[in-house]
Design a protein around this motif. Sequence first.
Motif, PDB file in Angstrom:
ATOM      1  N   ALA A  99     -52.757  14.445  93.259  1.00  0.00           N
ATOM      2  CA  ALA A  99     -53.138  13.043  93.134  1.00  0.00           C
ATOM      3  C   ALA A  99     -52.790  12.276  94.408  1.00  0.00           C
ATOM      4  N   ILE A 100     -53.572  11.246  94.649  1.00  0.00           N
ATOM      5  CA  ILE A 100     -53.337  10.323  95.755  1.00  0.00           C
ATOM      6  C   ILE A 100     -53.084   8.956  95.121  1.00  0.00           C
ATOM      7  N   PHE A 101     -52.046   8.278  95.601  1.00  0.00           N
ATOM      8  CA  PHE A 101     -51.664   6.967  95.083  1.00  0.00           C
ATOM      9  C   PHE A 101     -51.827   5.931  96.195  1.00  0.00           C
ATOM     10  N   PRO A 102     -53.047   5.395  96.362  1.00  0.00           N
ATOM     11  CA  PRO A 102     -53.283   4.443  97.449  1.00  0.00           C
ATOM     12  C   PRO A 102     -52.501   3.149  97.242  1.00  0.00           C
ATOM     13  N   LEU A 103     -52.086   2.564  98.354  1.00  0.00           N
ATOM     14  CA  LEU A 103     -51.280   1.348  98.311  1.00  0.00           C
ATOM     15  C   LEU A 103     -52.089   0.084  98.579  1.00  0.00           C
ATOM     16  N   ASP A 104     -53.370   0.268  98.938  1.00  0.00           N
ATOM     17  CA  ASP A 104     -54.251  -0.883  99.135  1.00  0.00           C
ATOM     18  C   ASP A 104     -55.705  -0.415  99.058  1.00  0.00           C
ATOM     19  N   ASP A 105     -56.629  -1.350  99.167  1.00  0.00           N
ATOM     20  CA  ASP A 105     -58.055  -1.023  99.048  1.00  0.00           C
ATOM     21  C   ASP A 105     -58.528  -0.096 100.167  1.00  0.00           C
ATOM     22  N   GLU A 106     -57.998  -0.284 101.363  1.00  0.00           N
ATOM     23  CA  GLU A 106     -58.381   0.572 102.482  1.00  0.00           C
ATOM     24  C   GLU A 106     -57.954   2.025 102.221  1.00  0.00           C
ATOM     25  N   GLN A 107     -56.740   2.219 101.737  1.00  0.00           N
ATOM     26  CA  GLN A 107     -56.294   3.578 101.403  1.00  0.00           C
ATOM     27  C   GLN A 107     -57.121   4.159 100.260  1.00  0.00           C
ATOM     28  N   ARG A 108     -57.473   3.329  99.289  1.00  0.00           N
ATOM     29  CA  ARG A 108     -58.293   3.814  98.167  1.00  0.00           C
ATOM     30  C   ARG A 108     -59.643   4.324  98.688  1.00  0.00           C
TER      31      ARG A 108
END
Length: 177
Positions: A99-108
């Motif tokens: 899993a990836i847990f993005p910290l903002d919209d850009e990371q998502r």
Amino acid sequence: MADTKQAILAGGCFWCTEAVMNDVIGVSSVESGYIGGETADPTYKEVCSGSTGHAEAVKVFYDPDTISYAELLDIFMATHDPTQLNRQGNDVGTQYRSAIFPLDDEQRAEAEASIARENEARGGGVVTTIEDGTWYPAEGYHQEYWEGEGQRNPYCLAVIPPKLMKLRKSFQNKVKA
């Protein structure tokens, strides 16, 4: 030098992912922990039981002027098996999910692009999820595990060196000396 950024990644055993990420140029530190579950401040024993919903994960602190988030995701995808659902090798359970847990919209957006690239390269089958969650650092004895106890742990000695060899072979220009 840019401000330090963070990435949160779950690719099975956090000892293994921590060892890989600690060898990447531009990574200043890595913290093992738990994310994506329901229990507040879970313990290792609780997470290992599979009852909390958390994944073993790492928080990677990195310099974006040296390595990009997309490059970290490429390394992450290449050094674990993103096609194994709720397992990595002999580690089985939702706590070992990819899993990836993005910290903002850009990371998502970067996470979505990374999964798409990986699916294209593999002909599909990637089960890596994109999730949200609250970060909980793991107990102190899990931090920098490979550098200490891990060098004497038979499990780590069997699993981590092949991941480090894959990192060195596939990302030669991104590995610390």
